[in-house]
Every structure is written in C-alpha cells, then in structure tokens.
Design an enzyme around this catalytic site. Structure first.
Site, short mmCIF file in Angstrom:
data_model
loop_
_atom_site.label_atom_id
_atom_site.label_comp_id
_atom_site.label_asym_id
_atom_site.label_seq_id
_atom_site.Cartn_x
_atom_site.Cartn_y
_atom_site.Cartn_z
N VAL A 1 0.85 -1.20 0.00
CA VAL A 1 0.00 0.00 0.00
C VAL A 1 0.88 1.25 0.00
O VAL A 1 0.64 2.21 -0.74
CB VAL A 1 -0.95 0.01 1.22
CG1 VAL A 1 -1.67 1.36 1.34
CG2 VAL A 1 -1.96 -1.11 1.11
N TYR A 2 1.94 1.22 0.82
CA TYR A 2 2.89 2.35 0.85
C TYR A 2 3.45 2.62 -0.55
O TYR A 2 3.47 3.77 -1.01
CB TYR A 2 4.02 2.03 1.83
CG TYR A 2 5.25 2.89 1.67
CD1 TYR A 2 5.26 4.22 2.09
CD2 TYR A 2 6.42 2.38 1.08
CE1 TYR A 2 6.39 5.02 1.92
CE2 TYR A 2 7.54 3.16 0.90
CZ TYR A 2 7.53 4.48 1.32
OH TYR A 2 8.65 5.26 1.15
N GLN A 3 3.86 1.55 -1.24
CA GLN A 3 4.44 1.73 -2.58
C GLN A 3 3.41 2.31 -3.55
O GLN A 3 3.72 3.20 -4.35
CB GLN A 3 4.97 0.40 -3.10
CG GLN A 3 6.18 -0.07 -2.30
CD GLN A 3 6.53 -1.50 -2.65
OE1 GLN A 3 5.73 -2.41 -2.50
NE2 GLN A 3 7.73 -1.69 -3.11
#
Ligand SMILES: NC(=O)c1ccc[n+]([C@@H]2O[C@H](COP(=O)([O-])OP(=O)(O)OC[C@H]3O[C@@H](n4cnc5c(N)ncnc54)[C@H](OP(=O)(O)O)[C@@H]3O)[C@@H](O)[C@H]2O)c1
Length: 212
Positions: free
Chosen positions: A125-127
């Site tokens: 999700v961060y990426q």
C-alpha cells in the site's frame, strides 16, 4: 528562496534545514507537533504548524513561498490507512496548495521501485501510495523533481552518489539524500526529472548534471 518543508521534523528534513540555510534560503519547517518547534528551529528552519491529515486545504499553512519539499511520511510503524492519508493524500494536498498559492517548484522525496510492489500488504500500500502521489505530481504542471532513494541509512554522508532513471536496489545515507534535495533546488533544469538515488562514486552536483 523561501522554501517550505513538509514533515520538517523527519530525519531527512532535519538534515536538510541546515544545508538550505547555509545556501542562503529562508526555510519554513512545517510540523504537526508543536513540541518539535525548538528542535526544528535549532536545525535552521522557522517552525509552523501543518498537520497533513487534519485538513483538506493546507494552503494557508504553506503560505507564499518559492518552493516546497515533501519530506513527510506516515513512517514504518503505521498501517495502510495512514499510507494513503500521508504518503499519497498529503503529497497531493501539497500539490493543490502549491497551485493555489502560485508556487511552481516542488521537490518530492519518494522511494525507489514503487511501481514494482513487493513485501507485505502494508508495504505494498505504501508503494502504491507513493506511486500515485508521484504520478499526480508529474501530471501537475508544476516544476517538479522527484528523488527516489533506495534503502535509507543513518551512516555519515559520503557526498558521492549514483543517480539514474532505473537503478538496481541499493542504500544511501539520509544525509546524502538531504544534500541531493538541496542541490536540485540550486539547479532549476532538474525540474521535470525523476531519479533513483543510491550511494555511488560521483559528487552530487556532477551526478545531477550528468543525469540531465
Ligand atoms: N525508510 C526507507 O528506507 C525509505 C526509503 C526510500 C524513501 N523513503 C521515504 O523517505 C521519507 C522520509 O524519510 P525520513 O526517514 O526522513 O522519514 P521520517 O523520519 O519518518 O519523517 C517523516 C515525517 O513526516 C511527518 N508526518 C507524519 N504524519 C504527518 C502529518 N499528518 N502531518 C505532517 N507531518 C507528518 C512526521 O512527523 P512526526 O515527527 O510528528 O512524526 C515525520 O517528521 C519517508 O517517509 C519515505 O516515504 C524511505
């Protein structure tokens, strides 16, 4: 220049303020926690409050500056919700604020290989959040530069880097990332470029000029 740094108490940002100051700039350090004011001020920035998740429009907090730097991040202990609200939406709120305030220059601290999701669910999700924020910035019409460091380390800076459009994974001291961010602000032709960044053999200014 007058420069606003978002996430001004972050580890890279705290290394960036003294460089920007010694380059002759007036630095506004935007923080969410007023308790961080003294530390940010000692590092060379004038503290001001801006919580990226508390409001949709951050233009008043950003103010009339010449350039903005996105150095914020939800951080390693956070979950998926804050990856979206800080790493993506916070960066996009800064794009909107820059446009509203007539600020053309925007330097983003992103991360390498965010278009190649790997790791656990939250990391993916961060990426995705970083990737979407970078895309929004590339399409913003602003004079953007996106710096995508590899793994961040806390060792001493070497002042020597590798900068390129699709590098193999690697590491880089936060202090060298700060120095690269400061240097791209001195090189207006770096606008419109997105570079991966790891430690290397080339001095920072030379590496930027070679990459152009
Ligand atoms: N870790 C890696 O290996 C790696 C690799 C490549 C790129 N990156 C990227 O580089 C960025 C900067 O790294 P860093 O080590 O300097 O990060 P950091 O020390 O975690 O700093 C992030 C800053 O963002 C601030 N922040 C969080 N939520 C906020 C909000 N709602 N409003 C305003 N500010 C908020 C934090 O404030 P507080 O101080 O109040 O918590 C913190 O000061 C990371 O966030 C990441 O996206 C990381």
């Amino acid at each position: 220049m007058k420069i606003a740094v978002l996430g001004a108490h972050g580890q890279i940002a705290m290394l960036l303020h003294p460089i920007l100051k010694s380059n002759g700039h007036d630095v506004i350090g935007l923080i969410r926690n007023p308790d961080h004011s003294d530390e940010v001020e000692r590092a060379g920035a004038r503290p001001a409050i801006c919580d990226l998740e508390a409001q949709d429009d951050i233009s008043d907090a950003v103010g009339k500056v010449d350039a903005v730097i996105f150095a914020a991040g939800a951080g390693p202990g956070s979950g998926a919700v804050r990856k979206w609200s800080v790493d993506r939406d916070g960066a996009i709120k800064l794009i909107d604020a820059a446009k509203k305030n007539g600020i053309s220059r925007y330097v983003m601290i992103s991360a390498m290989k965010v278009e190649e999701p790997r790791g656990n669910e939250v990391f993916q999700v961060y990426q995705k959040a970083k990737s979407e924020a970078d895309k929004a910035l590339r399409e913003s019409g602003l004079d953007w530069t996106i710096i995508r460091p590899g793994r961040l380390a806390d060792n001493l800076p070497t002042g020597r880097i590798t900068l390129g459009s699709d590098l193999e994974s690697g590491e880089i001291p936060r202090a060298d990332v700060a120095a690269v961010v400061a240097e791209v602000l001195e090189i207006p032709e770096s606008a419109g470029h997105q570079w991966d960044l790891i430690s290397g053999d080339t001095l920072i200014e030379a590496a930027i000029r070679q990459a152009l």
